[in-house]
Design a protein around this motif. Sequence first.
Motif, short mmCIF file in Angstrom:
data_model
loop_
_atom_site.label_atom_id
_atom_site.label_comp_id
_atom_site.label_asym_id
_atom_site.label_seq_id
_atom_site.Cartn_x
_atom_site.Cartn_y
_atom_site.Cartn_z
N GLY A 9 0.80 -1.23 0.00
CA GLY A 9 0.00 0.00 0.00
C GLY A 9 0.82 1.27 0.00
O GLY A 9 0.64 2.13 0.87
N ALA A 14 -1.24 3.58 -6.31
CA ALA A 14 -2.46 3.05 -6.92
C ALA A 14 -2.87 3.87 -8.15
O ALA A 14 -3.07 5.07 -8.06
CB ALA A 14 -3.60 3.03 -5.91
N CYS A 185 0.73 -8.96 -0.28
CA CYS A 185 1.06 -8.50 -1.63
C CYS A 185 1.31 -9.69 -2.55
O CYS A 185 1.97 -10.66 -2.17
CB CYS A 185 2.29 -7.61 -1.59
SG CYS A 185 2.88 -7.08 -3.22
#
Length: 196
Positions: A9, A14, A185
């Motif tokens: 993250g 993103a 992940c």
Amino acid sequence: MSSPPIRCGWRGMAGDPLYEAYHDAEWGVPERDARALWEKLVLDGFQAGLAWITILRKREAFRAAFAGFDPEKVARFGEADRARLMADAGIVRSNAKIDAAIASARTYLAMRDAGQDFARFCWAFTDGKPIQGARAGVGDVPAQTPLAAEMSRALKAKGFKFVGPVIVYAWMQAVGLVNDHVTSCFRHEPIRRMGA
């Protein structure tokens, strides 16, 4: 329609194709090539005080400006090259960081000429195998570790600059000396297998 893979993250990653591609294909892959390890260390030094995405977006300009990160060529850079680099808007223009990059090329070559392979030197800190992290989330990933501090001291003793423990740890993660992909992940397990 398949859902997107679960990634670490990282802030700002993103939806950024360049950043996602770097995470998915490069970050954490064990790097054994001495020149490539040196290039990434120099780039991490330029990152000091900046976000990695800034360096990533400028990486090709850095490669052009620094002769493909050929240490033989960079070691010969003189005042005209320094002036050219300081005028190059495509890279991070910092006298101290540029000087450190040129000096590090000379240090890299001095090590080589003394029979010390830079890759072997780096990987000796982890006994030749990546350290396998088991971080549940990005908040669990430290900014530095005692090993990064030890490696930082050793690099400074050789003459490298911009190699503090935080920079060194980020570099260790990037070049796969440490696998710090979070356990959820999709890259964590494939990277772990690369180090087995």
